[in-house]
Design an enzyme around this catalytic site. Structure first.
Site, PDB file in Angstrom:
ATOM      1  CD  GLU A 115      -4.857   2.913  -8.240  1.00 46.93           C
ATOM      2  OE1 GLU A 115      -4.701   3.898  -7.490  1.00 46.93           O
ATOM      3  OE2 GLU A 115      -4.578   1.751  -7.896  1.00 46.93           O
ATOM      4  CE  LYS A 163       3.832  -2.660  -3.754  1.00 51.20           C
ATOM      5  NZ  LYS A 163       2.768  -1.842  -4.358  1.00 51.20           N
TER       6      LYS A 163
HETATM    7  N1  PSU Z   1      -0.959  -0.470  -3.413  1.00 49.49           N
HETATM    8  C1  PSU Z   1      -0.049  -0.501  -4.395  1.00 49.49           C
HETATM    9  N2  PSU Z   1       0.120   0.587  -5.205  1.00 49.49           N
HETATM   10  C2  PSU Z   1      -0.633   1.720  -5.044  1.00 49.49           C
HETATM   11  C3  PSU Z   1      -1.612   1.740  -3.998  1.00 49.49           C
HETATM   12  C4  PSU Z   1      -1.728   0.635  -3.225  1.00 49.49           C
HETATM   13  O1  PSU Z   1       0.620  -1.507  -4.552  1.00 49.49           O
HETATM   14  O2  PSU Z   1      -0.436   2.698  -5.781  1.00 49.49           O
HETATM   15  C5  PSU Z   1      -2.485   2.956  -3.830  1.00 49.49           C
HETATM   16  C6  PSU Z   1      -3.882   2.670  -4.416  1.00 49.49           C
HETATM   17  O3  PSU Z   1      -4.381   3.851  -4.992  1.00 49.49           O
HETATM   18  C7  PSU Z   1      -4.691   2.312  -3.194  1.00 49.49           C
HETATM   19  C8  PSU Z   1      -4.079   3.220  -2.164  1.00 49.49           C
HETATM   20  O4  PSU Z   1      -6.071   2.542  -3.328  1.00 49.49           O
HETATM   21  O5  PSU Z   1      -2.688   3.217  -2.452  1.00 49.49           O
HETATM   22  C9  PSU Z   1      -4.346   2.746  -0.764  1.00 49.49           C
HETATM   23  O6  PSU Z   1      -3.950   3.724   0.141  1.00 49.49           O
HETATM   24  P1  PSU Z   1      -4.366   3.624   1.671  1.00 49.49           P
HETATM   25  O7  PSU Z   1      -3.621   2.442   2.202  1.00 49.49           O
HETATM   26  O8  PSU Z   1      -3.892   4.910   2.259  1.00 49.49           O
HETATM   27  O9  PSU Z   1      -5.852   3.471   1.703  1.00 49.49           O
END
Ligand code: PSU
Ligand code: MN
Length: 303
Positions: free
Chosen positions: A23, A158
Site C-alpha cells: 500500500e 494497533k
Molecule cells: N495502521 C497502521 N499503519 C497505517 C495504517 C493503519 O498501523 O499506515 C493506514 C492503512 O493504510 C490503513 C488505514 O488502511 O491507515 C486505515 O485508516 P482508517 O482507520 O481511516 O480506515
C-alpha cells in the site's frame, strides 16, 4: 483504463509467479520522509530476495497503478500528506478529478484484485476504533476484507483500536483471522494482545492451503494472516499502551475525527516514543514481507 499494471507485474501474473501488493498510505501518511521511502524500497527488495515480485499500489493522475516505479514511490514519500489518503469511498472523486491518491488497505485490495494480485503485505490494518459505540468509526478496511478476494499479511492491528470489537466485525464478515505460528492475535508493536486468533498456522504451506480452500469454494472475501513482530523489535506492552492512551486523549482534546484519526495517532505515538515505535514499525513490515512472499510462493504451487 480501469487500472495500470506494471509490465513486470503483468508478466509475473501470466507466468503464475508470486506477486505481492503493497500500500501507499503507509508511505505517504504512516511514516515520515525519508524513512518512508527507504522502508518502501527495502520491502520491495525483501520480496524480490524471497523470489516474489512487488507491486506497490497508488493512484496517479486518476488511475489506479499496480506496481509503482522507484521514482513514483519516491514521489509518494516526498509529498507525504499532500497526497490524499484514499479509501474506497474516496476513489471516485480522485479518479474523476485525475488526482493522486495514497491507497489504504481497502483501496490497495480493490486495485490488487482488479489486476489479479492475490496477496498483499502491510504493517497494520484499520479496524474498529475505541469509542466506536458512539462515533461509529469502523475502518473501511474491514468491509473490504469481507468482500474482496485478497489475502492480507499484517502484524495484527494497533492497540489504538478496540481489538475485541475488531475481531467481532471480522467474524461477522466471514474473514478468517489466522495467526502465523501464534495462537494469539498480535497487536502490532507487541506479540500479544490477550485475544485468540481463529487458527494457529504452522507454516506458509498451511496458510496457502487455507486460502486455496476458500477460493475453491467461491467464498468471496479476504483472509487475514497476522504475523507477530520479531521478539527483538517488540515493545513493552505497558509502555506502548500508556503512550497510545496519551495519544488518544490528545486526539479527543483536539477534536480530531474521521480519516485523520489513524494518521494523527501514528505520528503522535512515533513522536512520544522518539522514533522507537517507528523502528519497530519498519521491522515488522520487513518480517511480513518475508512471510507473505513465502505464503504466495506456496500458493503458486497449488494453482
Ligand atoms: N495502521 C497502521 N499503519 C497505517 C495504517 C493503519 O498501523 O499506515 C493506514 C492503512 O493504510 C490503513 C488505514 O488502511 O491507515 C486505515 O485508516 P482508517 O482507520 O481511516 O480506515
Ligand atoms: Mn475511520
Amino acid at each position: 483504463m480501469k487500472v495500470r499494471v506494471n509490465p513486470e507485474v503483468e508478466l509475473a501474473l501470466k507466468e503464475n509467479r508470486p506477486v505481492i501488493a503493497l500500500e501507499s498510505t503507509i508511505i505517504s501518511h504512516g511514516m515520515p520522509y525519508p524513512q518512508n521511502v527507504e522502508t518502501a524500497l527495502n520491502v520491495e527488495k525483501i520480496i524480490r530476495d524471497h523470489g516474489g515480485v512487488p507491486a506497490t499500489v497508488g493512484i496517479i493522475d486518476g488511475v489506479g497503478v499496480v506496481g509503482l516505479t522507484k521514482d513514483e514511490i519516491e514521489e509518494f514519500g516526498k509529498r507525504g500528506m499532500a497526497i490524499p489518503k484514499v479509501s474506497r469511498r474516496d476513489i471516485p472523486v480522485i479518479c474523476a478529478k485525475g488526482g493522486w491518491g495514497a491507497s489504504t488497505v481497502a483501496t490497495t485490495m480493490i486495485f490488487a484484485a482488479l489486476a489479479g494480485v492475490e496477496f498483499f503485505v502491510t504493517g497494520g490494518i484499520g479496524g474498529v476504533h475505541r469509542g466506536a459505540e458512539k462515533t461509529m468509526d469502523v475502518s473501511a478496511d474491514l468491509e473490504e476484507l469481507g468482500r474482496t478476494n485478497v489475502t492480507v499479511i499484517c502484524a495484527g492491528a494497533k492497540a489504538i483500536l478496540d481489538l475485541p470489537k475488531t475481531l467481532e466485525v471480522l467474524e461477522t464478515k466471514g474473514v478468517p483471522v489466522l495467526g502465523y505460528q501464534t495462537a494469539e492475535l498480535p497487536a502490532f508493536y507487541t506479540r500479544t494482545s490477550g485475544l485468540k486468533v481463529d487458527y494457529e498456522l504452522k507454516d506458509a504451506a498451511e496458510a496457502a492451503s487455507i486460502v486455496k480452500a476458500k477460493r475453491d469454494l467461491g467464498l468471496d472475501g479476504g483472509v487475514l494472516i497476522t504475523n507477530p513482530i520479531p521478539e527483538e523489535y517488540s515493545m513493552d506492552p505497558a509502555i506502548i499502551n500508556g503512550v497510545i492512551d496519551e495519544a488518544i486523549k490528545e486526539m479527543d482534546a483536539k477534536g480530531i475525527t474521521g480519516k485523520q484519526c489513524t494518521p494523527f495517532l501514528l505520528a503522535k505515538v512515533a513522536e512520544i516514543t522518539e522514533g522507537r515505535s517507528l523502528a519497530s514499525n519498519i521491522r515488522l513490515v520487513y518480517n511480513n514481507a518475508a512471510v507473505g512472499t513465502e505464503i504466495a510462493k506456496e500458493y503458486a504451487k497449488l494453482k
